[in-house]
Design a protein around this motif. Structure first.
Motif, short mmCIF file in Angstrom:
data_model
loop_
_atom_site.label_atom_id
_atom_site.label_comp_id
_atom_site.label_asym_id
_atom_site.label_seq_id
_atom_site.Cartn_x
_atom_site.Cartn_y
_atom_site.Cartn_z
N ASP A 13 0.83 -1.22 0.00
CA ASP A 13 0.00 0.00 0.00
C ASP A 13 0.86 1.26 0.00
OD1 ASP A 13 -2.45 -1.27 -0.17
OD2 ASP A 13 -2.75 -1.33 2.00
N GLU A 14 1.93 1.26 0.81
CA GLU A 14 2.82 2.42 0.84
C GLU A 14 3.54 2.59 -0.49
OE1 GLU A 14 6.61 4.36 3.24
OE2 GLU A 14 5.65 2.55 4.06
N HIS A 16 2.46 1.73 -3.35
CA HIS A 16 1.46 2.20 -4.31
C HIS A 16 1.14 3.69 -4.12
CE1 HIS A 16 -1.82 1.57 -7.16
NE2 HIS A 16 -2.57 2.31 -6.37
N GLU A 17 0.82 4.05 -2.87
CA GLU A 17 0.36 5.42 -2.58
C GLU A 17 1.49 6.44 -2.53
OE1 GLU A 17 -2.78 6.49 -2.36
OE2 GLU A 17 -3.56 4.46 -2.70
N ASN A 18 2.60 6.10 -1.86
CA ASN A 18 3.64 7.10 -1.59
C ASN A 18 4.84 7.03 -2.52
OD1 ASN A 18 2.11 8.07 0.58
ND2 ASN A 18 2.94 6.49 1.92
N LYS A 21 2.27 6.39 -7.04
CA LYS A 21 1.35 7.50 -7.32
C LYS A 21 2.06 8.85 -7.30
CE LYS A 21 -3.25 5.87 -6.16
NZ LYS A 21 -4.44 6.09 -5.29
N GLN A 22 3.25 8.88 -6.73
CA GLN A 22 4.05 10.10 -6.69
C GLN A 22 5.12 10.09 -7.79
OE1 GLN A 22 2.92 12.46 -4.64
NE2 GLN A 22 1.39 10.93 -4.07
N ASP A 77 -6.00 2.91 -9.47
CA ASP A 77 -6.45 1.96 -8.46
C ASP A 77 -7.19 0.74 -9.02
OD1 ASP A 77 -5.24 3.31 -6.33
OD2 ASP A 77 -7.00 4.58 -6.01
N ALA A 94 -1.37 2.71 -10.69
CA ALA A 94 -1.13 3.83 -9.78
C ALA A 94 -1.21 5.17 -10.51
CB ALA A 94 0.24 3.71 -9.12
#
Length: 167
Positions: A13-14, A16-18, A21-22, A77, A94
């Motif tokens: 999850d990290e 993917h998100e941090n 996606k960045q 997502d 992402a």
């Protein structure tokens, strides 16, 4: 080498998100590679191939059994599963920026990866396609290495280049 085998990296999850996606991969991951090719075609044709996961097996025989959630269209997502060689991979898009970037994260056999694709249209009508990937997972180094990752990225981009230029 021991550090490489112990590094698990961020949670999926990290990652993917941090990271993904960045617009970044895990720069601390023990397995990272980049590769780029110039494709003699406009970005629209390159994007059409990348944005159709169900069609990847047409140009890369190592890929099969692709299943994309929903209507099959990549969106941020959206989850998808696929088999690459002998690895069944559970992935999630992402970044989906048409004609610019498509990035996904995924997990297989205890490893976690972030895989980016960047398209840069060039003034001469060609497209620069760059990919970068990071992989991490406890004991991944026992079955995988940087050279194999780089070879896979090279094969993947060469397959895309050939398919786009022949279409």
């Amino acid at each position: 080498m021991f550090q490489e085998m112990r590094y698990r990296g961020p949670s999926l999850d990290e990652l993917h998100e941090n990271y993904a996606k960045q617009h970044r991969i895990d720069d601390a991951a023990p397995f990272r590679s980049t590769h780029e090719v110039v494709i003699n075609a406009p970005a629209e044709r390159v994007w059409a191939l990348l944005a159709d996961p169900a069609g990847w097996s047409a140009f890369d025989p190592a890929i099969r059994e692709v299943s994309v959630a929903g209507d099959g269209t990549p969106a941020v997502d959206t989850r998808f599963t696929w088999v690459n060689g002998s690895a069944k991979i559970a992935s999630r898009f992402a970044v989906v920026e048409p004609l610019r970037e498509i990035t996904w994260t995924g997990t297989a056999m205890g490893s976690r990866a972030a895989h980016r694709h960047l398209l840069t249209p060039r003034q001469d009508g060609t497209t620069l396609l760059r990919t970068e990937e990071s992989m991490a997972g406890t004991l991944l180094g026992l079955v995988y290495n940087k050279a194999k990752l780089h070879a896979e990225l090279t094969r993947w981009l060469d397959s895309i280049k050939t398919a786009v230029e022949q279409s």
